[in-house]
Design an enzyme around this catalytic site. Sequence first.
Site, PDB file in Angstrom:
ATOM      1  N   ASP A   5      -0.039  19.863  17.551  1.00 56.18           N
ATOM      2  CA  ASP A   5       0.128  18.624  16.791  1.00 56.18           C
ATOM      3  C   ASP A   5      -0.636  17.490  17.453  1.00 56.18           C
ATOM      4  O   ASP A   5      -1.080  17.606  18.600  1.00 56.18           O
ATOM      5  CB  ASP A   5       1.621  18.245  16.708  1.00 56.18           C
ATOM      6  CG  ASP A   5       2.203  17.939  18.076  1.00 56.18           C
ATOM      7  OD1 ASP A   5       1.755  18.563  19.075  1.00 56.18           O
ATOM      8  OD2 ASP A   5       3.091  17.083  18.174  1.00 56.18           O
ATOM      9  N   ASP A  63       5.321  23.971  25.297  1.00 60.43           N
ATOM     10  CA  ASP A  63       4.855  22.975  24.338  1.00 60.43           C
ATOM     11  C   ASP A  63       3.444  23.354  23.896  1.00 60.43           C
ATOM     12  O   ASP A  63       2.873  24.336  24.376  1.00 60.43           O
ATOM     13  CB  ASP A  63       4.938  21.563  24.933  1.00 60.43           C
ATOM     14  CG  ASP A  63       4.069  21.411  26.170  1.00 60.43           C
ATOM     15  OD1 ASP A  63       3.273  22.321  26.479  1.00 60.43           O
ATOM     16  OD2 ASP A  63       4.190  20.374  26.851  1.00 60.43           O
ATOM     17  N   SER A  64       2.885  22.589  22.985  1.00 54.45           N
ATOM     18  CA  SER A  64       1.613  22.992  22.381  1.00 54.45           C
ATOM     19  C   SER A  64       0.412  22.571  23.210  1.00 54.45           C
ATOM     20  O   SER A  64      -0.702  22.995  22.955  1.00 54.45           O
ATOM     21  CB  SER A  64       1.488  22.359  21.005  1.00 54.45           C
ATOM     22  OG  SER A  64       1.301  20.958  21.132  1.00 54.45           O
ATOM     23  N   GLY A  65       0.632  21.720  24.199  1.00 55.15           N
ATOM     24  CA  GLY A  65      -0.491  21.178  24.953  1.00 55.15           C
ATOM     25  C   GLY A  65      -0.969  19.858  24.388  1.00 55.15           C
ATOM     26  O   GLY A  65      -1.653  19.091  25.071  1.00 55.15           O
ATOM     27  N   PHE A 121       0.581  17.018  23.636  1.00 57.75           N
ATOM     28  CA  PHE A 121       1.049  15.776  24.244  1.00 57.75           C
ATOM     29  C   PHE A 121       0.265  15.450  25.510  1.00 57.75           C
ATOM     30  O   PHE A 121      -0.156  14.307  25.720  1.00 57.75           O
ATOM     31  CB  PHE A 121       2.549  15.865  24.557  1.00 57.75           C
ATOM     32  CG  PHE A 121       3.100  14.603  25.142  1.00 57.75           C
ATOM     33  CD1 PHE A 121       3.368  13.505  24.334  1.00 57.75           C
ATOM     34  CD2 PHE A 121       3.328  14.490  26.512  1.00 57.75           C
ATOM     35  CE1 PHE A 121       3.867  12.326  24.869  1.00 57.75           C
ATOM     36  CE2 PHE A 121       3.810  13.307  27.053  1.00 57.75           C
ATOM     37  CZ  PHE A 121       4.088  12.226  26.237  1.00 57.75           C
ATOM     38  N   ASP A 128      14.239  18.339  26.292  1.00 62.64           N
ATOM     39  CA  ASP A 128      13.618  18.567  27.599  1.00 62.64           C
ATOM     40  C   ASP A 128      13.186  17.217  28.139  1.00 62.64           C
ATOM     41  O   ASP A 128      12.904  16.292  27.374  1.00 62.64           O
ATOM     42  CB  ASP A 128      12.364  19.444  27.470  1.00 62.64           C
ATOM     43  CG  ASP A 128      11.197  18.656  26.902  1.00 62.64           C
ATOM     44  OD1 ASP A 128      11.155  18.435  25.683  1.00 62.64           O
ATOM     45  OD2 ASP A 128      10.332  18.217  27.699  1.00 62.64           O
ATOM     46  N   HIS A 141      20.615  18.393  42.669  1.00 61.83           N
ATOM     47  CA  HIS A 141      21.738  17.572  42.187  1.00 61.83           C
ATOM     48  C   HIS A 141      21.468  17.015  40.792  1.00 61.83           C
ATOM     49  O   HIS A 141      22.316  17.102  39.900  1.00 61.83           O
ATOM     50  CB  HIS A 141      22.042  16.420  43.143  1.00 61.83           C
ATOM     51  CG  HIS A 141      23.009  15.445  42.522  1.00 61.83           C
ATOM     52  ND1 HIS A 141      24.365  15.658  42.500  1.00 61.83           N
ATOM     53  CD2 HIS A 141      22.803  14.306  41.818  1.00 61.83           C
ATOM     54  CE1 HIS A 141      24.961  14.676  41.831  1.00 61.83           C
ATOM     55  NE2 HIS A 141      24.027  13.841  41.409  1.00 61.83           N
ATOM     56  N   CYS A 194      28.400  20.277  42.605  1.00 68.02           N
ATOM     57  CA  CYS A 194      27.116  20.954  42.829  1.00 68.02           C
ATOM     58  C   CYS A 194      26.974  21.291  44.313  1.00 68.02           C
ATOM     59  O   CYS A 194      27.680  20.738  45.153  1.00 68.02           O
ATOM     60  CB  CYS A 194      25.947  20.098  42.343  1.00 68.02           C
ATOM     61  SG  CYS A 194      25.344  18.890  43.547  1.00 68.02           S
ATOM     62  N   CYS A 245      31.399  15.525  41.544  1.00 68.55           N
ATOM     63  CA  CYS A 245      30.420  16.605  41.330  1.00 68.55           C
ATOM     64  C   CYS A 245      30.718  17.808  42.230  1.00 68.55           C
ATOM     65  O   CYS A 245      31.045  17.648  43.400  1.00 68.55           O
ATOM     66  CB  CYS A 245      29.012  16.061  41.608  1.00 68.55           C
ATOM     67  SG  CYS A 245      27.700  17.262  41.357  1.00 68.55           S
ATOM     68  N   CYS A 280      26.574  18.119  46.583  1.00 66.21           N
ATOM     69  CA  CYS A 280      27.709  17.207  46.764  1.00 66.21           C
ATOM     70  C   CYS A 280      28.847  17.842  47.566  1.00 66.21           C
ATOM     71  O   CYS A 280      29.620  17.134  48.201  1.00 66.21           O
ATOM     72  CB  CYS A 280      28.211  16.714  45.411  1.00 66.21           C
ATOM     73  SG  CYS A 280      27.054  15.539  44.648  1.00 66.21           S
TER      74      CYS A 280
END
Lengths: 419, 419
Positions: B156, B102-104, B106, B323, B392, B363, B361, B366
């Site tokens: 931004d 990301d641009s930093g 946020f 994300d 999980h 995974c 599940c 599980c």
Amino acid sequence: MPFCNPLEFFAVSIQFQIEKNSGPGRVGKLRAPHAVIDTPAFMPVGTVGSVKAVSQDLLERLGVQILLGNTYHLYLRPGLDVVRRMGGLHHFMGWRRAILTDSGGFQVFSLNDLRKVTEEGVTFRSHLDGSTHFLSPERAMEVQIGLGADIIMAFDECTEYPADRARLRESMEMTLRWAARSKKYFEEHKEEVPWASSQLSAPSSQKGGGGSDQWLVTSGKSDERETSDQALITNHSTQALFGIVQGGMDRELRRESALRTMEIGFPGYAIGGLSVGEPRELTREIVEYTLEHLPSDKPRYLMGVGTPEEIALYACMGVDMMDCVLPTRAARHGLLFTSEGRISIKQARYIEDDGPLDPQCQCPICVRYSRAYLRHLYAANEILAQVLNSIHNLHFYMETMRRVRQEIAAEGRKRGPKQ
Amino acid sequence: MPFCNPLEFFAVSIQFQIEKNSGPGRVGKLRAPHAVIDTPAFMPVGTVGSVKAVSQDLLERLGVQILLGNTYHLYLRPGLDVVRRMGGLHHFMGWRRAILTDSGGFQVFSLNDLRKVTEEGVTFRSHLDGSTHFLSPERAMEVQIGLGADIIMAFDECTEYPADRARLRESMEMTLRWAARSKKYFEEHKEEVPWASSQLSAPSSQKGGGGSDQWLVTSGKSDERETSDQALITNHSTQALFGIVQGGMDRELRRESALRTMEIGFPGYAIGGLSVGEPRELTREIVEYTLEHLPSDKPRYLMGVGTPEEIALYACMGVDMMDCVLPTRAARHGLLFTSEGRISIKQARYIEDDGPLDPQCQCPICVRYSRAYLRHLYAANEILAQVLNSIHNLHFYMETMRRVRQEIAAEGRKRGPKQ
């Protein structure tokens, strides 16, 4: 039809076979209900049902065949009743291979300043909430049978260091009486182990264990899984109860403790009461002396030891099993063992060190990450630092024992024709 | 001989191919320098160079093709210079597949009460040590080029919520000017990416990456590794810079921001400034409206979203990338996503629950562990709780996106003949 009911078999606990000797050192196989263990073996410590920060999948990949659970911690949390009703510790923690539980005695003595010891047993306060509890030889057996480890330990008093001879003898005598009481209770109740009547039902298979195989690695270590499964399926075993030799730093008492513990009779013997603050050289002397008085055909377990150098040394001296929190505890503090010595990964010198932690190491950490990355994770207090560091240190310990076994086997082979 | 010098190739950044449409939803492939990414894709957040508690090996096993790094956090620790000198973030963290930073912006806005915003950029204080720093569009590009992610974001201003129309317009206009400055700097410096001149040298191969294959799983997911490696080796790419649409909760401003960002021209577009405290229904409306004004042939990235239900919903609405820290953050607080709803694993009702966390599940958690064990690890504050819970939840998110892709593809196929 005895094949239909495993309990009708004559119950055996463990089988120990020495394959090669080199001086006092030996390599062998210890067949336990849930795994065949290559000895000398290092047992990672899974204090409260988890080897801290390392998943059971990874322990398997690292070649761990047996791990240690702390009776004291498990007794307090989640508690005996929970683990027993869940089918024992193997099933509870999803671990298919072997487990050894200690007696709880060491933690009662090291974590409780307010304990009260009588002939009957020990009253102590939980380090978690201050609640009062009581452990006796009988209760320690009941708890360990309920936890259901492959190997369990007689309840003993770990004598403080230093202690005078009168105190040492008094403590050793009580440990001997407790050993006899432990054995008596165990013999009368050993069939109560949670997996005694359901050994063919592996923990994982109840949850579709086959499905988990997709996550397992085929990495030339499949033999370990096979022998592990084989042990589980073909033996209809009970637990094995080991006796513990005490006697402090007094050679005569150590000898007497060994002989009288052997008179009671156990399938394996531990050396307790060491690494309690004495100089390392004294530890080595007492271990060496005590080993001389233990039967050579039974597994010998040195409790709570030690550094990588020490576990290699003691294995060469004839110790078959060891456990220690050092690899995982040091890892969480950023102290890492390598073929080039110890590394404190927090140091600024590693900020831009692109090399692997240990150039000689083939563990999943060293083949993927740089010292710079491990240093960054530690400095940023990332959970992954503890995970990766613990995996590396455990691999280093397992690899140390693998090399010691190879060395003893190679030496033993050379000496073979002359015997 | 252009084959001898990758830089002589015409540099491409990403290629995006839509394979199936179903209503506004679409499935496709995003070819980035380090991986081919199946879209719609969920990107786990690796804040400071680590997806918290989950190793890179495991991320690969979970099918993660792209993860997100936070420029703000990495800029402060370990710092741009370290990562750049270490060959970029891929090499530094031992991650072979794709990364987006990301641009930093946020984090500058959400973690700093004392920030000072001017036309030039933002002065802010580190949340770690209070030191003063400055980020501008040019500096944010310099940092992101140095980190070397596959996809980077224009700098931004994430407008606060609520904000009046004058404030929203002012902020949006500045973000547009910053987008143009970001693009200008990027075009002039994109060849400075750390891996531009050494793409054929994968991070792991420099440390004997072949050796690490012994730890990799062959689990029917080998296609993902192959496409990943293929992307790395066959493309001689630069990074791709995405623009970010702002405009708060104002439809007109969102439309204007989208159109004017497209005029500047980027290979992909993100929707920013959402999930900042507004009602979820409003988020959905703004996303839907904004998507209508973004080009259908470019990837669309919705930032910082969301719950499993939301990522499925937005994927069906035509979002290609998302994300969120939710799967890993919730995991560390014992909140687990399952096919039967959310589970707070700390609850006493799970103390003796022998069932898997999610019966549907497959995974690695599980198939091996019970709710009782996970509850125990959490209650005992074991590190392994955070590790297993995070695995999980990430699996649940990855599986959610896999199913959405299958559904869209299946629907798209049915509709095919009618188009």
